[in-house]
Scaffold this motif. Sequence first.
Motif, PDB file in Angstrom:
ATOM      1  N   GLY A 187       0.878  -1.344  -0.007  1.00  0.00           N
ATOM      2  CA  GLY A 187       0.072  -0.022   0.109  1.00  0.00           C
ATOM      3  C   GLY A 187       0.752   1.256   0.116  1.00  0.00           C
ATOM      4  O   GLY A 187       0.198   2.260  -0.014  1.00  0.00           O
ATOM      5  N   PHE A 188       2.110   1.161  -0.055  1.00  0.00           N
ATOM      6  CA  PHE A 188       2.976   2.202   0.164  1.00  0.00           C
ATOM      7  C   PHE A 188       2.982   3.038  -1.280  1.00  0.00           C
ATOM      8  O   PHE A 188       2.805   2.459  -2.231  1.00  0.00           O
ATOM      9  CB  PHE A 188       4.240   2.303   0.137  1.00  0.00           C
ATOM     10  N   SER A 189       3.009   4.358  -1.332  1.00  0.00           N
ATOM     11  CA  SER A 189       3.166   4.930  -2.784  1.00  0.00           C
ATOM     12  C   SER A 189       4.456   4.588  -3.202  1.00  0.00           C
ATOM     13  O   SER A 189       5.389   4.329  -2.530  1.00  0.00           O
ATOM     14  CB  SER A 189       3.028   6.438  -2.772  1.00  0.00           C
ATOM     15  N   SER A 190       4.741   4.570  -4.520  1.00  0.00           N
ATOM     16  CA  SER A 190       6.264   4.653  -5.225  1.00  0.00           C
ATOM     17  C   SER A 190       7.088   5.247  -4.536  1.00  0.00           C
ATOM     18  O   SER A 190       8.185   5.116  -4.130  1.00  0.00           O
ATOM     19  CB  SER A 190       6.226   4.554  -6.551  1.00  0.00           C
ATOM     20  N   GLN A 191       6.708   6.733  -4.065  1.00  0.00           N
ATOM     21  CA  GLN A 191       7.856   7.704  -3.584  1.00  0.00           C
ATOM     22  C   GLN A 191       8.130   7.081  -2.259  1.00  0.00           C
ATOM     23  O   GLN A 191       9.485   7.240  -2.110  1.00  0.00           O
ATOM     24  CB  GLN A 191       7.400   9.126  -3.716  1.00  0.00           C
ATOM     25  N   ARG A 192       7.379   6.626  -1.297  1.00  0.00           N
ATOM     26  CA  ARG A 192       7.580   6.103  -0.114  1.00  0.00           C
ATOM     27  C   ARG A 192       8.565   4.907  -0.348  1.00  0.00           C
ATOM     28  O   ARG A 192       9.449   4.874   0.308  1.00  0.00           O
ATOM     29  CB  ARG A 192       6.520   6.019   0.611  1.00  0.00           C
ATOM     30  N   ALA A 193       8.003   4.102  -1.173  1.00  0.00           N
ATOM     31  CA  ALA A 193       8.726   2.724  -1.288  1.00  0.00           C
ATOM     32  C   ALA A 193      10.212   2.986  -1.736  1.00  0.00           C
ATOM     33  O   ALA A 193      11.072   2.137  -1.455  1.00  0.00           O
ATOM     34  CB  ALA A 193       8.067   1.939  -2.208  1.00  0.00           C
ATOM     35  N   PHE A 194      10.445   4.041  -2.493  1.00  0.00           N
ATOM     36  CA  PHE A 194      11.874   4.167  -3.068  1.00  0.00           C
ATOM     37  C   PHE A 194      12.622   4.522  -2.074  1.00  0.00           C
ATOM     38  O   PHE A 194      13.920   4.598  -2.165  1.00  0.00           O
ATOM     39  CB  PHE A 194      11.685   5.388  -4.025  1.00  0.00           C
ATOM     40  N   ARG A 195      12.247   5.075  -0.754  1.00  0.00           N
ATOM     41  CA  ARG A 195      13.141   5.154   0.154  1.00  0.00           C
ATOM     42  C   ARG A 195      13.888   3.743   0.831  1.00  0.00           C
ATOM     43  O   ARG A 195      15.065   3.872   1.176  1.00  0.00           O
ATOM     44  CB  ARG A 195      12.150   5.632   1.603  1.00  0.00           C
ATOM     45  N   LEU A 196      13.579   2.518   0.181  1.00  0.00           N
ATOM     46  CA  LEU A 196      14.227   1.451   0.310  1.00  0.00           C
ATOM     47  C   LEU A 196      15.404   1.340  -0.354  1.00  0.00           C
ATOM     48  O   LEU A 196      16.082   0.336  -0.265  1.00  0.00           O
ATOM     49  CB  LEU A 196      13.114   0.344   0.298  1.00  0.00           C
ATOM     50  N   PHE A 197      15.580   2.119  -1.502  1.00  0.00           N
ATOM     51  CA  PHE A 197      16.740   2.174  -2.343  1.00  0.00           C
ATOM     52  C   PHE A 197      17.910   2.406  -1.353  1.00  0.00           C
ATOM     53  O   PHE A 197      18.912   2.212  -1.675  1.00  0.00           O
ATOM     54  CB  PHE A 197      16.587   2.886  -3.395  1.00  0.00           C
ATOM     55  N   ASP A 198      17.556   3.410  -0.240  1.00  0.00           N
ATOM     56  CA  ASP A 198      18.717   3.834   0.628  1.00  0.00           C
ATOM     57  C   ASP A 198      19.240   2.300   1.479  1.00  0.00           C
ATOM     58  O   ASP A 198      18.435   1.661   2.015  1.00  0.00           O
ATOM     59  CB  ASP A 198      18.576   4.801   1.736  1.00  0.00           C
ATOM     60  N   ASP A 199      20.622   2.340   1.626  1.00  0.00           N
ATOM     61  CA  ASP A 199      20.864   0.952   2.328  1.00  0.00           C
ATOM     62  C   ASP A 199      20.479   0.749   3.760  1.00  0.00           C
ATOM     63  O   ASP A 199      20.450  -0.434   4.149  1.00  0.00           O
ATOM     64  CB  ASP A 199      22.485   0.795   2.327  1.00  0.00           C
ATOM     65  N   ASP A 200      20.312   1.734   4.408  1.00  0.00           N
ATOM     66  CA  ASP A 200      19.965   1.684   5.840  1.00  0.00           C
ATOM     67  C   ASP A 200      18.384   1.692   6.112  1.00  0.00           C
ATOM     68  O   ASP A 200      17.848   1.662   7.215  1.00  0.00           O
ATOM     69  CB  ASP A 200      20.469   2.835   6.537  1.00  0.00           C
ATOM     70  N   GLN A 201      17.611   1.690   4.992  1.00  0.00           N
ATOM     71  CA  GLN A 201      16.276   1.311   5.170  1.00  0.00           C
ATOM     72  C   GLN A 201      15.479   0.208   5.057  1.00  0.00           C
ATOM     73  O   GLN A 201      15.996  -0.777   4.208  1.00  0.00           O
ATOM     74  CB  GLN A 201      15.325   2.388   4.318  1.00  0.00           C
ATOM     75  N   LEU A 202      14.680  -0.311   5.859  1.00  0.00           N
ATOM     76  CA  LEU A 202      13.989  -1.626   6.036  1.00  0.00           C
ATOM     77  C   LEU A 202      12.647  -1.312   5.673  1.00  0.00           C
ATOM     78  O   LEU A 202      11.816  -0.542   6.169  1.00  0.00           O
ATOM     79  CB  LEU A 202      14.163  -2.293   7.279  1.00  0.00           C
ATOM     80  N   LEU A 203      11.933  -2.641   5.370  1.00  0.00           N
ATOM     81  CA  LEU A 203      10.499  -2.602   5.352  1.00  0.00           C
ATOM     82  C   LEU A 203      10.245  -3.859   6.271  1.00  0.00           C
ATOM     83  O   LEU A 203      10.641  -5.117   6.308  1.00  0.00           O
ATOM     84  CB  LEU A 203      10.011  -3.311   3.805  1.00  0.00           C
ATOM     85  N   GLU A 204       9.443  -3.468   7.358  1.00  0.00           N
ATOM     86  CA  GLU A 204       8.694  -4.350   8.229  1.00  0.00           C
ATOM     87  C   GLU A 204       7.465  -4.639   8.146  1.00  0.00           C
ATOM     88  O   GLU A 204       6.642  -3.552   8.009  1.00  0.00           O
ATOM     89  CB  GLU A 204       8.871  -3.815   9.759  1.00  0.00           C
ATOM     90  N   ILE A 205       6.853  -5.722   8.081  1.00  0.00           N
ATOM     91  CA  ILE A 205       5.284  -6.068   7.900  1.00  0.00           C
ATOM     92  C   ILE A 205       5.049  -6.838   9.077  1.00  0.00           C
ATOM     93  O   ILE A 205       5.508  -7.873   9.533  1.00  0.00           O
ATOM     94  CB  ILE A 205       5.145  -6.915   6.398  1.00  0.00           C
ATOM     95  N   VAL A 206       3.828  -6.270   9.692  1.00  0.00           N
ATOM     96  CA  VAL A 206       3.107  -6.962  10.674  1.00  0.00           C
ATOM     97  C   VAL A 206       1.831  -7.550  10.238  1.00  0.00           C
ATOM     98  O   VAL A 206       0.938  -6.843   9.787  1.00  0.00           O
ATOM     99  CB  VAL A 206       2.900  -6.044  11.931  1.00  0.00           C
ATOM    100  N   ASP A 207       1.601  -8.976  10.386  1.00  0.00           N
ATOM    101  CA  ASP A 207       0.343  -9.419  10.039  1.00  0.00           C
ATOM    102  C   ASP A 207      -0.649  -9.432  11.148  1.00  0.00           C
ATOM    103  O   ASP A 207      -0.384  -9.703  12.176  1.00  0.00           O
ATOM    104  CB  ASP A 207       0.871 -11.121   9.769  1.00  0.00           C
ATOM    105  N   ILE A 208      -1.815  -8.792  10.780  1.00  0.00           N
ATOM    106  CA  ILE A 208      -2.987  -8.428  11.796  1.00  0.00           C
ATOM    107  C   ILE A 208      -3.563  -9.885  12.262  1.00  0.00           C
ATOM    108  O   ILE A 208      -3.989 -10.052  13.556  1.00  0.00           O
ATOM    109  CB  ILE A 208      -4.056  -7.427  11.255  1.00  0.00           C
ATOM    110  N   THR A 209      -3.696 -10.888  11.276  1.00  0.00           N
ATOM    111  CA  THR A 209      -4.356 -12.048  11.700  1.00  0.00           C
ATOM    112  C   THR A 209      -3.394 -12.769  12.946  1.00  0.00           C
ATOM    113  O   THR A 209      -4.147 -13.628  13.553  1.00  0.00           O
ATOM    114  CB  THR A 209      -4.286 -12.967  10.573  1.00  0.00           C
ATOM    115  N   ASP A 210      -2.351 -12.322  13.139  1.00  0.00           N
ATOM    116  CA  ASP A 210      -1.705 -12.882  14.519  1.00  0.00           C
ATOM    117  C   ASP A 210      -2.230 -12.411  15.579  1.00  0.00           C
ATOM    118  O   ASP A 210      -2.073 -13.050  16.561  1.00  0.00           O
ATOM    119  CB  ASP A 210      -0.042 -12.421  14.357  1.00  0.00           C
TER     120      ASP A 210
END
Length: 176
Positions: A65-88
């Motif tokens: 659901g992130f915009s491409s501009q926000r997702a592009f932050r992941l091109f920086d080496d120090d940036q991570l994507l963390e996903i929490v599953d609500i069904t847990d």
Amino acid sequence: MYIRIPVDRIGAAIGPNGEIKKEIERRTSAKLTFDSESGCVKIEAGNDPLGALKAENVLKAIARGFSSQRAFRLFDDDQLLEIVDITDFAGDSERAIARLKGRVIGEKGKTRETIERLTDTYISIYGKTVAAIGNAEQVAVAREAIEMLLSGREHATVYRFLEKKRRKNQRGPPQF
């Protein structure tokens, strides 16, 4: 390597006139092939093998659901994507999932915005997940706050937790 993204997010991953796809390919030297019917994306590594992994992360972020501009932050080496599953936290009950999503979003988006502001992360609530983009420390604090909300903690408690973490991080390491 293959990744599956929701069919309704294919357009966001390709962009108008293929601009997003081209930009991901340019920055990673990977080649992307989309199957718009199944949501399957083939990622072929170019001359930089790590580029394919970055492309995968950016596509995962767009899929969450992130915009491409926000997702592009992941091109920086120090940036991570963390996903929490609500069904847990809610099981498979659609009502419980909707209620928990509402807790994380907050009235008029206030809770999500507060978490973003106090952790310097981007937060997206999409489908049955809550995702965060930021550096390791920022994402860890955001994840803890999200999990507190999903576990039923009071919003005020979570806000105090975030403020305390923010103050602690602003002070920096002790000086000798």
